[in-house]
Write a protein that holds these residues in place. Structure first.
Motif, PDB file in Angstrom:
ATOM      1  N   ILE A   7       0.999  -1.026  -0.060  1.00  0.00           N
ATOM      2  CA  ILE A   7      -0.047   0.085   0.064  1.00  0.00           C
ATOM      3  C   ILE A   7       1.095   1.092   0.125  1.00  0.00           C
ATOM      4  CG2 ILE A   7      -2.067   1.139   1.115  1.00  0.00           C
ATOM      5  CD1 ILE A   7      -2.442  -1.825   0.311  1.00  0.00           C
ATOM      6  N   ILE A   9       0.936   5.059   0.303  1.00  0.00           N
ATOM      7  CA  ILE A   9       0.083   5.929   0.683  1.00  0.00           C
ATOM      8  C   ILE A   9       0.448   7.588   0.449  1.00  0.00           C
ATOM      9  CG2 ILE A   9      -1.213   6.831   2.765  1.00  0.00           C
ATOM     10  CD1 ILE A   9      -0.804   4.193   3.761  1.00  0.00           C
ATOM     11  N   ASP A  10      -0.224   8.299  -0.024  1.00  0.00           N
ATOM     12  CA  ASP A  10      -0.059   9.843  -0.463  1.00  0.00           C
ATOM     13  C   ASP A  10       1.361  10.373  -0.699  1.00  0.00           C
ATOM     14  OD1 ASP A  10      -2.375   9.432   0.736  1.00  0.00           O
ATOM     15  OD2 ASP A  10      -2.244  10.366   2.606  1.00  0.00           O
ATOM     16  N   VAL A  50      -2.704   4.916  -3.112  1.00  0.00           N
ATOM     17  CA  VAL A  50      -3.641   5.883  -2.498  1.00  0.00           C
ATOM     18  C   VAL A  50      -2.960   7.250  -2.409  1.00  0.00           C
ATOM     19  CG1 VAL A  50      -4.936   6.252  -0.146  1.00  0.00           C
ATOM     20  CG2 VAL A  50      -4.050   3.960  -0.920  1.00  0.00           C
ATOM     21  N   HIS A  52      -4.254  11.376  -1.161  1.00  0.00           N
ATOM     22  CA  HIS A  52      -5.326  11.928  -0.417  1.00  0.00           C
ATOM     23  C   HIS A  52      -5.922  13.333  -1.114  1.00  0.00           C
ATOM     24  CE1 HIS A  52      -6.874  13.331   3.549  1.00  0.00           C
ATOM     25  NE2 HIS A  52      -6.604  14.241   3.271  1.00  0.00           N
ATOM     26  N   LYS A  85      -8.820   9.097  -1.139  1.00  0.00           N
ATOM     27  CA  LYS A  85      -9.233   9.082   0.062  1.00  0.00           C
ATOM     28  C   LYS A  85      -9.724  10.458   0.594  1.00  0.00           C
ATOM     29  CE  LYS A  85      -5.040   8.466   2.745  1.00  0.00           C
ATOM     30  NZ  LYS A  85      -4.837   9.870   3.428  1.00  0.00           N
ATOM     31  N   ASN A  89      -6.876   7.367   7.204  1.00  0.00           N
ATOM     32  CA  ASN A  89      -6.690   6.061   7.013  1.00  0.00           C
ATOM     33  C   ASN A  89      -6.867   5.879   5.525  1.00  0.00           C
ATOM     34  OD1 ASN A  89      -8.920   3.944   7.093  1.00  0.00           O
ATOM     35  ND2 ASN A  89      -9.303   5.529   8.604  1.00  0.00           N
ATOM     36  N   ALA A  90      -6.471   4.699   4.854  1.00  0.00           N
ATOM     37  CA  ALA A  90      -6.870   4.384   3.439  1.00  0.00           C
ATOM     38  C   ALA A  90      -8.030   3.381   3.363  1.00  0.00           C
ATOM     39  CB  ALA A  90      -5.385   3.756   3.025  1.00  0.00           C
ATOM     40  N   THR A  94     -12.587   4.474   1.177  1.00  0.00           N
ATOM     41  CA  THR A  94     -12.330   4.030  -0.135  1.00  0.00           C
ATOM     42  C   THR A  94     -12.683   2.590  -0.150  1.00  0.00           C
ATOM     43  OG1 THR A  94     -10.217   2.916   0.577  1.00  0.00           O
ATOM     44  CG2 THR A  94     -10.045   5.293  -0.098  1.00  0.00           C
ATOM     45  N   LEU A  96     -10.905  -0.111  -0.298  1.00  0.00           N
ATOM     46  CA  LEU A  96      -9.630  -0.855   0.012  1.00  0.00           C
ATOM     47  C   LEU A  96      -9.862  -2.200   0.447  1.00  0.00           C
ATOM     48  CD1 LEU A  96      -6.587  -1.066  -0.199  1.00  0.00           C
ATOM     49  CD2 LEU A  96      -6.364   0.101   1.960  1.00  0.00           C
ATOM     50  N   CYS A 118      -1.128   9.211   8.238  1.00  0.00           N
ATOM     51  CA  CYS A 118      -2.007   8.440   7.335  1.00  0.00           C
ATOM     52  C   CYS A 118      -1.287   6.976   7.279  1.00  0.00           C
ATOM     53  CB  CYS A 118      -2.154   8.818   5.952  1.00  0.00           C
ATOM     54  SG  CYS A 118      -2.694  10.492   6.060  1.00  0.00           S
ATOM     55  N   THR A 122      -3.495   4.071   8.931  1.00  0.00           N
ATOM     56  CA  THR A 122      -3.615   2.898   8.234  1.00  0.00           C
ATOM     57  C   THR A 122      -3.102   1.528   8.857  1.00  0.00           C
ATOM     58  OG1 THR A 122      -3.624   4.104   5.985  1.00  0.00           O
ATOM     59  CG2 THR A 122      -3.376   1.650   5.939  1.00  0.00           C
TER      60      THR A 122
END
Length: 199
Positions: A7, A9-10, A50, A52, A85, A89-90, A94, A96, A118, A122
């Protein structure tokens, strides 16, 4: 069928246009994440991207402004989901969890921006949902965290001069302390990518 998902993230331009990016602990975060992506793809693991978003805010996370895109050098393949998102958190805003369930995923590997926000959130949610969580600390990035009483418009210089400000190094250490053995296993990029540390 793979049982592991990376994953990401951002890892987006929204952060690089903010003044505090000058003090980020891993300005090369895209390269670090890129190593994980390459390793995940070579193993046949799922890679989930993912981003944000804060629509209508007019800030760096408003999609209309144009910064809600992956940092240069990162490129999803056509078969890799890109989720957007609006929560820390992811999972919450979403699909997910549905996606991971459909793919038979049991383990998630967490990377991205910001370490204590985040990414950590997550990881905690994923653990509560029953996933085995690997938190790759050195494939996360963050910036100095001001004291909660610091004015929102404080300059980076003022934040750095405040003895109450937490450095990225302290943030990462504290995040590892609270996650390890409770919510996640802490790993490095080298461990997860299966590559030897460069001499």
């Amino acid at each position: 069928m793979t049982q592991t998902a990376l994953i990401v993230i951002d890892v987006q331009e929204s952060f690089r246009v903010r003044p505090n990016w000058r003090a980020v602990n891993h300005p090369d975060i895209a390269d670090r994440v890129g190593r994980l992506v390459q390793a995940a793809r070579s193993r046949g693991d799922l890679v989930v991207w993912v981003l944000h978003t804060e629509p209508g805010t007019g800030n760096a996370f408003d999609p209309a402004i144009g910064h809600v895109r992956l940092i240069e050098g990162l490129e999803p393949r056509e078969d890799e989901p890109v989720l957007r998102k609006t929560a820390h958190n992811a999972f919450t805003t979403t699909n997910l969890q549905q996606l991971l369930t459909q793919q038979g995923i049991r383990e998630v590997v967490i990377s991205g921006i910001r370490t204590e926000q985040c990414c950590e959130t997550t990881a905690r949610v994923a653990a509560d949902l029953g996933y085995d969580v690997v938190f790759v600390s050195d494939a996360t990035a963050t910036t100095p965290l001001p004291h909660w009483t610091t004015p929102a418009d404080a300059t980076l210089e003022a934040i750095l001069a405040d003895p109450r400000t937490l450095s990225p190094e302290v943030i990462v250490e504290r995040t590892e302390y609270v996650l390890a053995g409770r919510f996640a296993t802490i790993r490095t990029v080298d461990e997860v990518a299966g590559l030897a540390v460069a001499s």
